[in-house]
Design a protein around this motif. Structure first.
Motif, PDB file in Angstrom:
ATOM      1  N   GLY A 118       0.825  -1.208   0.000  1.00 33.72           N
ATOM      2  CA  GLY A 118       0.000   0.000   0.000  1.00 33.72           C
ATOM      3  C   GLY A 118       0.856   1.253   0.000  1.00 33.72           C
ATOM      4  O   GLY A 118       0.585   2.221  -0.715  1.00 33.72           O
ATOM      5  N   ALA A 119       1.919   1.243   0.791  1.00 28.69           N
ATOM      6  CA  ALA A 119       2.833   2.387   0.832  1.00 28.69           C
ATOM      7  C   ALA A 119       3.527   2.596  -0.512  1.00 28.69           C
ATOM      8  O   ALA A 119       3.905   3.716  -0.858  1.00 28.69           O
ATOM      9  N   ALA A 120       3.671   1.505  -1.278  1.00 28.11           N
ATOM     10  CA  ALA A 120       4.338   1.588  -2.582  1.00 28.11           C
ATOM     11  C   ALA A 120       3.401   2.030  -3.700  1.00 28.11           C
ATOM     12  O   ALA A 120       3.859   2.262  -4.825  1.00 28.11           O
ATOM     13  N   GLY A 121       2.111   2.116  -3.420  1.00 26.26           N
ATOM     14  CA  GLY A 121       1.175   2.607  -4.437  1.00 26.26           C
ATOM     15  C   GLY A 121       0.062   1.666  -4.834  1.00 26.26           C
ATOM     16  O   GLY A 121      -0.815   2.040  -5.614  1.00 26.26           O
ATOM     17  N   ALA A 122       0.083   0.425  -4.334  1.00 24.66           N
ATOM     18  CA  ALA A 122      -1.027  -0.492  -4.628  1.00 24.66           C
ATOM     19  C   ALA A 122      -2.282   0.001  -3.913  1.00 24.66           C
ATOM     20  O   ALA A 122      -2.219   0.366  -2.738  1.00 24.66           O
ATOM     21  N   ARG A 123      -3.391   0.012  -4.606  1.00 26.82           N
ATOM     22  CA  ARG A 123      -4.637   0.526  -4.033  1.00 26.82           C
ATOM     23  C   ARG A 123      -5.777  -0.489  -4.033  1.00 26.82           C
ATOM     24  O   ARG A 123      -6.897  -0.169  -3.640  1.00 26.82           O
ATOM     25  N   PHE A 124      -5.476  -1.706  -4.458  1.00 30.07           N
ATOM     26  CA  PHE A 124      -6.492  -2.764  -4.525  1.00 30.07           C
ATOM     27  C   PHE A 124      -5.770  -4.045  -4.125  1.00 30.07           C
ATOM     28  O   PHE A 124      -5.022  -4.622  -4.919  1.00 30.07           O
ATOM     29  N   ILE A 125      -5.929  -4.462  -2.854  1.00 30.50           N
ATOM     30  CA  ILE A 125      -5.151  -5.572  -2.308  1.00 30.50           C
ATOM     31  C   ILE A 125      -6.091  -6.561  -1.631  1.00 30.50           C
ATOM     32  O   ILE A 125      -6.965  -6.169  -0.848  1.00 30.50           O
ATOM     33  N   GLN A 126      -5.877  -7.845  -1.938  1.00 29.42           N
ATOM     34  CA  GLN A 126      -6.661  -8.888  -1.284  1.00 29.42           C
ATOM     35  C   GLN A 126      -5.849  -9.519  -0.156  1.00 29.42           C
ATOM     36  O   GLN A 126      -4.689  -9.890  -0.345  1.00 29.42           O
ATOM     37  N   LEU A 127      -6.479  -9.653   1.001  1.00 27.85           N
ATOM     38  CA  LEU A 127      -5.877 -10.360   2.127  1.00 27.85           C
ATOM     39  C   LEU A 127      -6.461 -11.769   2.159  1.00 27.85           C
ATOM     40  O   LEU A 127      -7.659 -11.942   2.387  1.00 27.85           O
ATOM     41  N   ARG A 128      -5.585 -12.745   1.928  1.00 29.63           N
ATOM     42  CA  ARG A 128      -6.008 -14.146   1.930  1.00 29.63           C
ATOM     43  C   ARG A 128      -5.230 -14.861   3.038  1.00 29.63           C
ATOM     44  O   ARG A 128      -4.086 -15.267   2.865  1.00 29.63           O
ATOM     45  N   VAL A 129      -5.863 -14.969   4.190  1.00 31.64           N
ATOM     46  CA  VAL A 129      -5.235 -15.533   5.380  1.00 31.64           C
ATOM     47  C   VAL A 129      -5.779 -16.934   5.606  1.00 31.64           C
ATOM     48  O   VAL A 129      -6.994 -17.149   5.576  1.00 31.64           O
ATOM     49  N   LYS A 130      -4.883 -17.873   5.853  1.00 34.93           N
ATOM     50  CA  LYS A 130      -5.305 -19.263   6.072  1.00 34.93           C
ATOM     51  C   LYS A 130      -4.711 -19.796   7.373  1.00 34.93           C
ATOM     52  O   LYS A 130      -3.603 -19.423   7.769  1.00 34.93           O
ATOM     53  N   ASP A 131      -5.447 -20.684   8.030  1.00 31.25           N
ATOM     54  CA  ASP A 131      -4.938 -21.484   9.153  1.00 31.25           C
ATOM     55  C   ASP A 131      -4.477 -20.653  10.338  1.00 31.25           C
ATOM     56  O   ASP A 131      -3.499 -20.995  11.008  1.00 31.25           O
ATOM     57  N   TYR A 132      -5.184 -19.568  10.618  1.00 31.17           N
ATOM     58  CA  TYR A 132      -4.902 -18.791  11.821  1.00 31.17           C
ATOM     59  C   TYR A 132      -5.907 -19.166  12.901  1.00 31.17           C
ATOM     60  O   TYR A 132      -7.073 -19.433  12.612  1.00 31.17           O
ATOM     61  N   ALA A 133      -5.470 -19.140  14.162  1.00 31.87           N
ATOM     62  CA  ALA A 133      -6.401 -19.273  15.276  1.00 31.87           C
ATOM     63  C   ALA A 133      -7.347 -18.077  15.261  1.00 31.87           C
ATOM     64  O   ALA A 133      -6.972 -16.991  14.794  1.00 31.87           O
ATOM     65  N   PRO A 134      -8.590 -18.236  15.743  1.00 34.93           N
ATOM     66  CA  PRO A 134      -9.583 -17.158  15.631  1.00 34.93           C
ATOM     67  C   PRO A 134      -9.119 -15.800  16.143  1.00 34.93           C
ATOM     68  O   PRO A 134      -9.330 -14.784  15.473  1.00 34.93           O
ATOM     69  N   ASP A 135      -8.473 -15.750  17.302  1.00 35.43           N
ATOM     70  CA  ASP A 135      -8.036 -14.465  17.847  1.00 35.43           C
ATOM     71  C   ASP A 135      -6.971 -13.818  16.970  1.00 35.43           C
ATOM     72  O   ASP A 135      -7.009 -12.610  16.702  1.00 35.43           O
ATOM     73  N   LYS A 136      -6.023 -14.624  16.514  1.00 35.05           N
ATOM     74  CA  LYS A 136      -4.956 -14.094  15.658  1.00 35.05           C
ATOM     75  C   LYS A 136      -5.516 -13.669  14.309  1.00 35.05           C
ATOM     76  O   LYS A 136      -5.090 -12.661  13.732  1.00 35.05           O
ATOM     77  N   LEU A 137      -6.466 -14.443  13.797  1.00 30.95           N
ATOM     78  CA  LEU A 137      -7.096 -14.113  12.521  1.00 30.95           C
ATOM     79  C   LEU A 137      -7.749 -12.745  12.585  1.00 30.95           C
ATOM     80  O   LEU A 137      -7.528 -11.890  11.718  1.00 30.95           O
ATOM     81  N   LEU A 138      -8.546 -12.505  13.612  1.00 33.34           N
ATOM     82  CA  LEU A 138      -9.241 -11.231  13.744  1.00 33.34           C
ATOM     83  C   LEU A 138      -8.254 -10.086  13.908  1.00 33.34           C
ATOM     84  O   LEU A 138      -8.414  -9.022  13.297  1.00 33.34           O
ATOM     85  N   ALA A 139      -7.209 -10.300  14.698  1.00 33.53           N
ATOM     86  CA  ALA A 139      -6.200  -9.257  14.893  1.00 33.53           C
ATOM     87  C   ALA A 139      -5.490  -8.927  13.586  1.00 33.53           C
ATOM     88  O   ALA A 139      -5.220  -7.752  13.286  1.00 33.53           O
ATOM     89  N   GLU A 140      -5.185  -9.963  12.788  1.00 35.00           N
ATOM     90  CA  GLU A 140      -4.498  -9.753  11.515  1.00 35.00           C
ATOM     91  C   GLU A 140      -5.380  -8.973  10.538  1.00 35.00           C
ATOM     92  O   GLU A 140      -4.915  -8.050   9.847  1.00 35.00           O
TER      93      GLU A 140
END
Length: 206
Positions: free
Chosen positions: A22-44
């Motif tokens: 984002g700092a480099a100029g990307a303005r459309f980014i998908q976050l694809r997070v897998k295999d995180y514990a629920p608390d860590k997932l939400l924080a991420e």
């Protein structure tokens, strides 16, 4: 039908990548997070959302539609299997924009029935990052899909590198997604700038 925020579409697996790209100029980014514990997932996800707002990024969350609702994420990306359980009415009521994966004519028909904000076609080339039930689609399929969907934005994904970006755009893709060509590059920030320059400035106006 609104245009997508940008012609380049990095797909990343941590909040820190949203910050860096984002700092480099990307303005459309998908976050694809897998295999995180629920608390860590939400924080991420929350951290990624914060970085997205900081850099003016339109954040797309993969899969976790309930969290997208709760956190007010801009976009949600769902696979075909996610349509079996997602509450599309609630997603629409919340004003969250929706992208859907497609790999076949049957899946495209199903996706279009959901009135998405974009459809993705993939994998365009072979990819090692994800086990795929479908083989490479090729750029010709992008042209076919674009004729079928008209003004609806089309995203190309799967096995795409910088050198393959122009072919995808020329074939009809409105935005081109990549994972390793950004996150595994020696200079990810520089790679964002290269992609943006190659995509003729990258920005499209809604």
């Amino acid at each position: 039908m609104s245009a997508l925020p940008q012609k380049i579409y990095p797909v990343v697996d941590t909040a820190e990548w949203v910050n860096r790209l984002g700092a480099a100029g990307a303005r459309f980014i998908q976050l694809r997070v897998k295999d995180y514990a629920p608390d860590k997932l939400l924080a991420e996800i929350r951290q990624a959302h914060q970085y997205a707002k900081q850099h003016g990024v339109c954040l797309v969350l993969n899969d976790y539609w309930q969290i997208a609702l709760d956190e007010g994420i801009d976009y949600l990306h769902l696979g075909q299997e996610d349509l079996d359980t997602a509450d599309l009415a609630a997603i629409r009521k919340a004003g969250i924009r929706l992208g859907l994966s497609t790999h076949s004519h049957e899946e495209l028909d199903r996706a279009l029935a959901c009135n998405p904000d974009y459809v993705a076609l993939g994998p365009i080339w072979p990819t090692r990052l994800k086990k795929m039930a479908f083989g490479p689609q090729g750029v010709e399929k992008l042209t076919e899909w674009k004729k079928l969907i008209g003004d609806l934005p089309l995203v190309a994904i799967g096995g795409i590198s910088f050198d393959r970006l122009p072919a995808c755009l020329d074939a009809g893709a409105d935005s081109v997604a990549a994972v390793s060509d950004f996150t595994q590059h020696a200079d990810p920030e520089g790679q964002v700038k290269r992609w943006l320059a190659e995509a003729d400035g990258g920005l499209t106006q809604p």
